[in-house]
Write a protein that holds these residues in place. Structure first.
Motif: not given
Length: 170
Positions: A99, A123, A126
C-alpha cells in the motif's frame, strides 16, 4: 408464575440473527461504507492543488498518518495494560508495504492520468485483486463459493468495462 410472556415467534436456529439485528448491522455497514467513501474520496484532493514533487514526502506523510491511526486502534483493541499490544499479524505488514508503494506512485499517477481516472484504475485493481483472492483462495484465504458464479463474473466484467467508458469520456 404470574409473569407475562411475550411471544417472540418461532425460536431462531443457532447462529442465525434476527431480522432487526440484521437490519441494524446492514445499516451500520452501509453507513460505514458511505463514511469511508467520503473520506477516501477526499484524501487525495490536496495532491491536485499542491506540487508534491516525486511523491516521497507524500508517501512518508501518509505512512506516518496510517501508523498513528494504527497505534490508536491497537491500543484501543488491547485488553490488558496500555503497554501490551493486540495480536500482531506479520503478513499484514506486506499488505501495508505494498500500500505504501502505491502511495509512493500516487502523485505521479494523478499528474499523468488525472484524479478521476487514476483513482478509478487504483480502485479497479484493488477490486480485481479482492475478487481473485476470494474466488480462487489466494494468500491463504478460504475460497468463497457463490451460488451464481456467472453473475459474479459478469459483474466483474461490467466493472472493467466501466473503466473503458470512463477513460473514453475524459
Amino acid at each position: 408464575s404470574g409473569k407475562l410472556r411475550r411471544d417472540r415467534g418461532p425460536p431462531q436456529p443457532r447462529g442465525v440473527a434476527s431480522l432487526p439485528a440484521m437490519t441494524a448491522d446492514f445499516l451500520i455497514g452501509m453507513g460505514c461504507c458511505v463514511l469511508a467513501g467520503v473520506f477516501f474520496g477526499t484524501n487525495y484532493l490536496p495532491l491536485k492543488q499542491v506540487d508534491c514533487g516525486d511523491g516521497f514526502f507524500f508517501a512518508a506523510a501518509m505512512s506516518l498518518g496510517i501508523l498513528a491511526v494504527g497505534a490508536v486502534v491497537n491500543f484501543a483493541l488491547s485488553t490488558g495494560p496500555v503497554y501490551e499490544s493486540a495480536e500482531f499479524y506479520p503478513l499484514a505488514m506486506l499488505g501495508g508495504m505494498s500500500w505504501m508503494l502505491g502511495n509512493l506512485m500516487t502523485p505521479t499517477i494523478i499528474k499523468r492520468l488525472g484524479l478521476g481516472l487514476g483513482l478509478t484504475v487504483w480502485d479497479l485493481s484493488n477490486m480485481i485483486l479482492g475478487w481473485a483472492t476470494g474466488s480462487f483462495g489466494l494468500f491463504g484465504v478460504q475460497k468463497e463459493l457463490v451460488s451464481h458464479p456467472w453473475w459474479n463474473r459478469i459483474g466483474l466484467a461490467l466493472c472493467c468495462l466501466s473503466l473503458v467508458f470512463f477513460a473514453q469520456a475524459g
